[in-house]
Scaffold this active site. Structure first.
Site, PDB file in Angstrom:
ATOM      1  CD  GLU A 159       6.003  68.888 115.883  1.00  0.00           C
ATOM      2  OE1 GLU A 159       6.154  67.645 115.849  1.00  0.00           O
ATOM      3  OE2 GLU A 159       5.156  69.491 115.198  1.00  0.00           O
ATOM      4  CD  GLU A 164       1.630  72.805 112.638  1.00  0.00           C
ATOM      5  OE1 GLU A 164       1.744  71.864 111.840  1.00  0.00           O
ATOM      6  OE2 GLU A 164       1.192  72.683 113.805  1.00  0.00           O
TER       7      GLU A 164
END
Length: 409
Positions: A159, A164
């Site tokens: 990932e 974020e």
């Protein structure tokens, strides 16, 4: 004043036209909606009427809840929570509602939102991957722009979190990699914080990674804040040399951001201006020839940062195969042609360096066969007008002289 997107398209078009005129571009891979944007392998600028759904040829909509992170939202289908605004943006909206009686892991869902991905439609393997976005604000908000490796078998498939943000950190975003032995809270990454207490929700920002074999570099608005390589993993497996697909979502609540509270105002929106993946080069690469018919060459074919870029007899090696990106970079051996220390003075040498999105690595090839660094407003120049092998290249005030003229191909 032109919008950032309009200006960006104009610059790409101008660069591409100049490259074609100079012979720098052969068979280019064009952006479907903008033929001038060579080397862009994926692009969505979210143009369309207000209320329209996203382009289903590029994105699929995920539905359901997410027990793994203990998020609180239910991701809905269609354009209920993800729609175009008619002004060139995708709007992902989180609402405190449950109009259809959705059920979540914790019982009746309290919120709705949206999550989009390109699985089965587009995967990237290396390149410059970016999104220009304006994030929401408030406790419990968790917007993200990220990628998963294929086929998905998390965490072993990998990932890459490009951006974020959690609502309790309005001035900070995070970039992280997850893989076998370094997943979840053990992910490896870093944070970038805006100066002066500014919040990311106040304006649009561009979040990007420059991804190459065994290297991922994160930036915000062109400012690099971390680079990761296999050396950072302590012997654990680097699983990022393969295809990944893109994901955009706005989560509500979860282990990391915590749940919304009385201070959280709904609805909240994640606005996405564009998403693009640029290969960073034109294929298959070409020689750049200058004074005495000699070539722009990476000394010793060494890919280390700071390696001199020089004039040398043309020999067809990879050290002389240059590719020109739609982002204005000129690349060889997986790295960028760079003005040392971002200098602008006459005589500043050029070198090979990790691609980092800075103005020191932006170039324009003109129809007059100059290669110009716009930040310095100076030309790529053969030092001392010398034709000797290993003569260092530099930037210098553009004079029109033969030691500043280049032909690609």
């Amino acid at each position: 004043m032109s919008s950032p997107r309009t200006l960006r398209r104009w610059l790409i078009a101008a660069l591409s036209a100049a490259l074609v005129a100079s012979g720098a571009v052969g068979t280019a891979q064009a952006e479907p909606a903008d033929a001038a944007a060579a080397a862009v392998t994926f692009s969505d600028t979210f143009d369309g009427p207000a209320g329209a759904a996203v382009d289903s040829s590029k994105w699929q909509i995920e539905t359901g809840d997410n027990v793994n992170n203990h998020e609180r939202q239910y991701y809905t289908s269609g354009s209920k929570n993800a729609a175009l605004d008619g002004r060139g943006h995708l709007v992902i909206t989180a609402r405190k509602e449950n109009p259809a009686g959705y059920q979540c892991w914790y019982g009746t869902c309290q919120y709705t939102s949206a999550r989009l991905n390109t699985a089965g439609k587009f995967t990237a393997q290396y390149g410059h991957i970016e999104a220009r976005m304006k994030v929401p604000r408030g406790q419990g908000m968790w917007p993200a722009f990220w990628m998963l490796g294929t086929p998905v078998a998390w965490p072993d498939s990998g990932e890459i979190d490009i951006m974020e943000n959690v609502g309790f950190e309005p001035s900070t975003v995070h970039g992280t990699i997850h893989g076998p032995g370094y997943s979840g809270a053990g992910g490896i990454g870093a944070a970038h914080t805006l100066p002066g207490g500014r919040a990311f929700a106040d304006d649009f920002h561009t979040f990007a990674v420059d991804w190459a074999p065994d290297s991922i570099t994160w930036s915000v608005d062109g400012n690099v804040y971390q680079r990761r390589t296999p050396a950072d993993l302590g012997g654990r497996s680097w699983v990022f040399n393969k295809p990944f697909f893109l994901i955009l979502n706005l989560a509500v609540g979860g282990y990391w951001p915590g749940d919304p509270d009385g201070s959280t105002v709904f609805p909240q929106q994640l606005l996405v201006d564009h998403v693009s993946v640029t290969t960073g080069d034109t294929a298959p690469g070409a020689a750049i020839r200058g004074l005495a018919g000699k070539c722009v060459d990476v000394a010793g074919a060494n890919s280390a940062n700071g390696t001199p870029v020089q004039l040398y007899d043309c020999n067809g090696t990879a050290a002389q195969q240059w590719t020109v990106g739609a982002d204005g970079t000129i690349r060889a051996l997986g790295k960028c042609l760079d003005v040392a220390s971002g200098g602008t003075a006459d005589g500043t040498p050029v070198q090979l360096w990790d691609c980092n999105g800075t103005a020191a690595q932006k170039w324009v090839v003109t129809a007059a066969r100059d290669i110009v660094n716009p930040q310095a407003d100076k030309c790529l120049d053969v030092t001392g007008n010398s034709t000797a092998n290993a003569t260092r290249l530099q930037i210098w005030t553009c004079t029109g002289a033969a030691n500043q003229k280049w032909t690609v191909g």
